[in-house]
Write an enzyme that holds these catalytic residues in place. Structure first.
Site, mmCIF file in Angstrom:
data_model
loop_
_atom_site.group_PDB
_atom_site.id
_atom_site.type_symbol
_atom_site.label_atom_id
_atom_site.label_comp_id
_atom_site.label_asym_id
_atom_site.label_seq_id
_atom_site.Cartn_x
_atom_site.Cartn_y
_atom_site.Cartn_z
ATOM 1 N N SER A 63 0.822 -1.153 0.032
ATOM 2 C CA SER A 63 0.044 0.041 0.075
ATOM 3 C C SER A 63 0.620 1.375 0.009
ATOM 4 O O SER A 63 0.429 2.401 -0.322
ATOM 5 C CB SER A 63 -0.974 0.278 1.028
ATOM 6 N N LYS A 96 0.275 3.249 -3.012
ATOM 7 C CA LYS A 96 -0.815 4.505 -3.083
ATOM 8 C C LYS A 96 -0.138 5.939 -3.098
ATOM 9 O O LYS A 96 -0.734 6.723 -3.670
ATOM 10 C CB LYS A 96 -1.711 4.322 -1.710
ATOM 11 N N TYR A 107 -11.448 2.011 3.478
ATOM 12 C CA TYR A 107 -10.034 1.508 2.838
ATOM 13 C C TYR A 107 -10.562 0.677 1.884
ATOM 14 O O TYR A 107 -11.110 -0.579 2.053
ATOM 15 C CB TYR A 107 -9.112 1.021 3.808
#
Length: 405
Positions: free
Chosen positions: A56, A59, A169
């Site tokens: 992640s 991101k 999320y």
């Protein structure tokens, strides 16, 4: 009294945590910390050139790519994305259950915007984090797996709430990566190479390790915590069990699709260059105005409430990796979690942070950025979270001491 380095070395030697790379610096170049601890594989030591599953942390790079598109005038933050992503037009929202247990739906009233995708306020969640998606897949006769899926079928799910009204999320950054690709008529790898990695001299980050020998040969072998019922993708628990090796690769190799929310693999030291660029506001990636927007609150009142409820879950309050203490005032910026008050590790109000297999922090008030990198499953390992807190507190203390010299 044992030094911080001695305590980290003791932890990796005992296999309480896996091998890690720790990086920190200040905005003026007066303070810099780079150190690798422990093994990369059962037979090789970890070095600063080691590569990791960035998960992640991807991101942040995709957020930067999308904001560059905004700066070029290709799309506005509050423009609906359906013209570029028709898959997101007229989405249905899961509203509940019928008497027979089947799901109920209604059409969304609000259109999904780029700001929604970047701030997890679009209504799109993650399959692994919401049981309603499990039910939805089952009703469709589908069995969901991490591997073996192409990107659109994997992320093209119903919404969990009306866009812009809450927070969950989810896959918004994967969609943002597709948007960047379609707007610029190149894949996300090509885009990031041209507009993010090359401007910073980054050579060892990729979505396709099969095509990048240096990334592949320097990849840190994945570790798991012994004794867990589902050591790959379940939830961690606090225990005295040690770290073990696994042949799990997390992603398909080779992989056809580039997941802007989780798919990058690369060098911790090179990813750190991105943190430094944003901290220094050097103009290589984004304008000062755009960086200011990244560090500005993005959520509605309902979104902040949902984020607070997420952070209050027992899993996170138990000390999961990169968790936030209950009651801390936070919201979402563009790229990460945004702190609205000072935090006990040293973070100041306005700090932006998030984690994947690694955890990163950009604190513009203090002028510090930091990165804790390790390859550890399942996500949220408690012992890793404990060490990340110790690392961050130590870096703040050293940077502040250095600034006083």
């Amino acid at each position: 009294m044992a030094s911080f380095e001695d305590r980290v070395q003791k932890a990796v030697d005992a296999r309480d945590i896996p091998g890690i790379v720790l990086l920190a610096s200040d905005v003026n170049g007066n303070f810099k910390y780079e150190k690798a601890f422990g093994p990369k594989t059962p037979t090789e030591p970890l070095g600063l050139n080691a590569t990791f599953i960035l998960a992640s942390c991807t991101k942040l790079m995709t957020t930067i790519a999308a904001l560059q598109c905004v700066e070029r005038g290709q799309i506005g933050l509050d423009d609906p994305v359906s013209a570029i992503l028709p898959e997101l037009k007229e989405k249905e929202i899961i509203t509940g259950f019928n008497e027979d247990g089947s799901l109920t739906y209604r059409k969304a009233k609000n259109e999904i915007t780029l700001r929604h995708l970047l701030s997890h306020s679009s209504g799109l969640g993650y399959h692994t984090m919401d049981p309603r998606y499990h039910k939805w897949r089952k009703e469709r006769g589908e069995t969901f797996f991490i591997k073996g899926w192409s990107i659109i079928p994997r992320i093209n799910t119903p919404l969990l709430f009306e866009p812009g009204t809450s927070w969950a999320y989810g896959t918004g950054l994967d969609w943002a990566g597709i948007l960047v690709s379609r707007l610029n008529k190149m894949n996300l790898e090509q885009y990031m190479q041209k507009y993010i990695w090359a401007p910073l001299g980054i050579k060892n980050i990729t979505f396709h390790q099969e095509d990048h020998e240096d990334v592949r040969k320097n990849l840190t072998k994945m570790s798991i915590r012994k004794g867990l019922e589902n050591p790959m993708f379940g939830f961690p628990v606090r225990s005295e069990e040690k770290v073990d090796w696994t042949d799990e690769t997390l992603y398909d190799i080779p992989i056809a699709d580039e997941y802007g929310g989780e798919g990058a693999i690369g060098s911790a030291t090179e990813f750190f260059k991105i943190l430094q660029s944003i901290l220094e506001d050097d103009g290589k990636l984004l304008t000062s105005e755009t960086i200011e927007e990244m560090f500005s609150p993005q959520l509605s009142e309902g979104g902040v409430k949902a984020l607070d409820e997420y952070n209050a879950l027992p899993f996170y309050q138990g000390g999961a990796f990169a968790s936030v203490q209950n009651g801390t005032k936070v919201t979402w910026g563009l790229g990460g979690l945004l702190f609205l008050e000072d935090y006990f590790t040293g973070r100041k109000r306005g700090t932006l942070t998030w984690s994947g297999m690694a955890s990163w922090t950009i604190d513009r008030e203090t002028g510090i950025c930091a990165l804790y990198a390790g390859n550890m499953l399942p996500f949220g390992d408690f012992a890793s979270g404990d060490m990340q807190i110790k690392f961050e507190k130590e870096m703040y203390a050293r940077a502040v001491k250095r600034s006083m010299l």
